[in-house]
Motif scaffolding. Sequence first.
Motif, PDB file in Angstrom:
ATOM      1  N   ASN B  93     -14.461  -9.401  47.337  1.00 34.73           N
ATOM      2  CA  ASN B  93     -13.345 -10.132  47.958  1.00 34.73           C
ATOM      3  C   ASN B  93     -12.009  -9.550  47.555  1.00 34.73           C
ATOM      4  N   ASP B  94     -11.888  -8.232  47.626  1.00 36.78           N
ATOM      5  CA  ASP B  94     -10.662  -7.576  47.175  1.00 36.78           C
ATOM      6  C   ASP B  94     -10.112  -6.668  48.268  1.00 36.78           C
ATOM      7  N   LEU B  95      -9.302  -7.253  49.141  1.00 37.22           N
ATOM      8  CA  LEU B  95      -8.740  -6.462  50.234  1.00 37.22           C
ATOM      9  C   LEU B  95      -7.710  -5.471  49.723  1.00 37.22           C
ATOM     10  N   ALA B  96      -6.932  -5.893  48.700  1.00 32.68           N
ATOM     11  CA  ALA B  96      -5.868  -5.019  48.199  1.00 32.68           C
ATOM     12  C   ALA B  96      -6.448  -3.706  47.679  1.00 32.68           C
ATOM     13  N   SER B  97      -7.562  -3.793  46.958  1.00 29.70           N
ATOM     14  CA  SER B  97      -8.168  -2.561  46.441  1.00 29.70           C
ATOM     15  C   SER B  97      -8.658  -1.681  47.561  1.00 29.70           C
ATOM     16  N   ALA B  98      -9.164  -2.312  48.635  1.00 30.36           N
ATOM     17  CA  ALA B  98      -9.639  -1.508  49.769  1.00 30.36           C
ATOM     18  C   ALA B  98      -8.486  -0.690  50.348  1.00 30.36           C
ATOM     19  N   MET B  99      -7.335  -1.336  50.521  1.00 30.04           N
ATOM     20  CA  MET B  99      -6.187  -0.610  51.042  1.00 30.04           C
ATOM     21  C   MET B  99      -5.718   0.456  50.066  1.00 30.04           C
TER      22      MET B  99
END
Lengths: 169, 141
Positions: B93-99
């Motif tokens: 649940n880590d969108l920031a890391s994906a970006m």
Amino acid sequence: MLATRAISLVGKRAISTSICVRGGHGVAKVDDYALPAYFDRRENPLPDVQFVTELSAEQKSLKEKEKGSWATLSNEEKIALYRISFKQSFAEMNEGTKEWKSVIAGMFFFIGMTGLVVLWQRKFVYGPVPPTFESEWKEKEVQRMLDMRINPVEGFSAKWDYENKEWKK
Amino acid sequence: MRNWGGRVVPFNWRHTVYGYVQICYTPLAQRCYSHGGKPESDEEFDARWVTYFNKADIDAWELRKGMNTLIGYDLVPEPKILEAALRACRRLNDLASAMRILEAVKDKSGPHKKIYPYLIQELRPTLDELGISTPEELGMD
């Protein structure tokens, strides 16, 4: 200490300056500098902790929403989530400063100052130049060199026309 | 560092749960010449990293460690490795890391401007499926 490690699994800074109690005795104060720190580096894209440690209520609800489908998040929400975890984006951390302008300006300034100092020195510090620089002296010097036939083949005297007593055209 | 059957693995004490120590093995060395064998091929390298990120119960530390290590190598990761990493972000649940991962590989390509669009093109199905926006789409470049 070990308990805080377990909490920091999700990358949050668990305890900043509170006291850790071990085994019922002994109090170890944890200082900020001893904990994992956040830093923006190109070579370390995912730092050990989030940038924002204490989340506002709005940010907490956004984090909850993050657990669902990401397609439902608006662009602003995605940017907000990014900003919670990170301080500067790669584009921001890589952009250059304008420091070079200050550097060049400083260089020119000091070169200019030095120039003024040199001019002042010339006027107020150094004495007169030797008499050998006067034009009358120089004329006599040149005539003497021509009479001596200095470099008559390709150099000095070679450029003088002895017949017409003038420089060769 | 402990030498475990030719591969160099770190010996991490990261969890202490109810008194016993759980040791996590993370393969870190890129090319293991320890036995004088042949160097690892590109496919083996890719497969190893895909397996690493595909771990179902990967935790945030492992994701960060893996990503930071991968960025430390002198290469741009293959799309399949990145896909596995992005899916790992989804599990966490880590969108920031994906970006951040997308930004990092773009930065990693350096002067080779064609690599990043190729990666995005290859990852497009995954990005759409998971709902990840690229930093360009969000205007963060």
